[in-house]
Design a protein around this motif. Sequence first.
Motif, mmCIF file in Angstrom:
data_model
loop_
_atom_site.group_PDB
_atom_site.id
_atom_site.type_symbol
_atom_site.label_atom_id
_atom_site.label_comp_id
_atom_site.label_asym_id
_atom_site.label_seq_id
_atom_site.Cartn_x
_atom_site.Cartn_y
_atom_site.Cartn_z
ATOM 1 N N LYS A 1 0.576 -12.439 11.100
ATOM 2 C CA LYS A 1 1.789 -12.129 11.855
ATOM 3 C C LYS A 1 1.850 -10.629 12.136
ATOM 4 N N VAL A 2 2.178 -10.283 13.361
ATOM 5 C CA VAL A 2 2.265 -8.880 13.752
ATOM 6 C C VAL A 2 3.495 -8.240 13.111
ATOM 7 N N VAL A 3 3.270 -7.126 12.420
ATOM 8 C CA VAL A 3 4.359 -6.342 11.854
ATOM 9 C C VAL A 3 4.666 -5.187 12.804
ATOM 10 N N ASP A 4 3.604 -4.535 13.295
ATOM 11 C CA ASP A 4 3.752 -3.367 14.156
ATOM 12 C C ASP A 4 2.541 -3.294 15.076
ATOM 13 N N PHE A 5 2.763 -2.934 16.336
ATOM 14 C CA PHE A 5 1.668 -2.788 17.297
ATOM 15 C C PHE A 5 1.984 -1.581 18.163
ATOM 16 N N SER A 6 1.092 -0.608 18.167
ATOM 17 C CA SER A 6 1.301 0.607 18.946
ATOM 18 C C SER A 6 0.085 0.829 19.830
ATOM 19 N N ILE A 7 0.312 0.988 21.144
ATOM 20 C CA ILE A 7 -0.793 1.124 22.088
ATOM 21 C C ILE A 7 -0.671 2.432 22.867
ATOM 22 N N ASP A 8 -1.802 3.036 23.140
ATOM 23 C CA ASP A 8 -1.884 4.216 23.999
ATOM 24 C C ASP A 8 -2.745 3.834 25.189
ATOM 25 N N LYS B 1 -17.364 4.918 25.674
ATOM 26 C CA LYS B 1 -16.805 6.239 25.383
ATOM 27 C C LYS B 1 -15.636 6.595 26.297
ATOM 28 N N GLN B 2 -15.423 5.816 27.340
ATOM 29 C CA GLN B 2 -14.293 6.035 28.245
ATOM 30 C C GLN B 2 -13.293 4.894 28.066
ATOM 31 N N LEU B 3 -12.500 5.016 27.028
ATOM 32 C CA LEU B 3 -11.539 3.970 26.696
ATOM 33 C C LEU B 3 -10.436 3.895 27.738
ATOM 34 N N ILE B 4 -9.989 2.658 28.010
ATOM 35 C CA ILE B 4 -8.809 2.495 28.869
ATOM 36 C C ILE B 4 -7.550 2.406 28.013
ATOM 37 N N ALA B 5 -7.719 2.010 26.742
ATOM 38 C CA ALA B 5 -6.572 1.937 25.823
ATOM 39 C C ALA B 5 -7.080 1.912 24.384
ATOM 40 N N THR B 6 -6.239 2.357 23.507
ATOM 41 C CA THR B 6 -6.505 2.277 22.081
ATOM 42 C C THR B 6 -5.204 1.839 21.404
ATOM 43 N N ALA B 7 -5.328 1.104 20.299
ATOM 44 C CA ALA B 7 -4.122 0.587 19.642
ATOM 45 C C ALA B 7 -4.313 0.540 18.129
ATOM 46 N N ARG B 8 -3.182 0.538 17.452
ATOM 47 C CA ARG B 8 -3.139 0.369 16.000
ATOM 48 C C ARG B 8 -2.173 -0.774 15.713
ATOM 49 N N ALA B 9 -2.567 -1.635 14.799
ATOM 50 C CA ALA B 9 -1.717 -2.782 14.486
ATOM 51 C C ALA B 9 -1.681 -3.029 12.989
ATOM 52 N N HIS B 10 -0.539 -3.524 12.537
ATOM 53 C CA HIS B 10 -0.366 -3.918 11.135
ATOM 54 C C HIS B 10 0.022 -5.387 11.142
ATOM 55 N N PHE B 11 -0.601 -6.145 10.261
ATOM 56 C CA PHE B 11 -0.366 -7.590 10.209
ATOM 57 C C PHE B 11 -0.015 -8.030 8.802
ATOM 58 N N LEU B 12 0.876 -8.986 8.718
ATOM 59 C CA LEU B 12 1.184 -9.659 7.461
ATOM 60 C C LEU B 12 0.186 -10.788 7.315
ATOM 61 N N ILE B 13 -0.567 -10.780 6.241
ATOM 62 C CA ILE B 13 -1.656 -11.750 6.079
ATOM 63 C C ILE B 13 -1.428 -12.709 4.930
#
Length: 159
Positions: free
Chosen positions: A103-110, A146-158
Amino acid sequence: MSSNKTTDTIPTESKILDVQGIVKRATELNDFGHLLEHVPYAKFIGMKVERFGDELIFKLPAKDDNIGNPILPAIHGGVIAGFMEMSAIVQLMVFMQTAKVPKVVDFSIDYLRAGLHKDSFAECRITRQGRRVANVNINCWQTNRKQLIATARAHFLID
């Protein structure tokens, strides 16, 4: 013929998915298409995945329905985010052989640049895995890693 709403909403044994069995089968066959077939959103956007050794590479094929800006044309940002989030979930399910969907706890995208109307790829790295929470970094690119269109960090309840 009348329908009883109470019995229609109660899950029966045939409606409950064996998540762990699906993940195990996909891993044994090295065919993750079987796993993605059970995820309606993954099917809708056309998501695919292939395993290369210990790495999973996720693919979002160019698809007209995924375009958000027809002028460029560019992929809708929500499709990119959903693709990246789904990639992280599948990564956790495969490498942890989970019995439940994380389950997604937090999702942050750039968003770093426009995702043009061509194939996009993502790779995930599990950066921390505790007993209840896992952290995942996701990178998404198109023609050059090397040329990212997006990067993200996510935390999940497992749990």
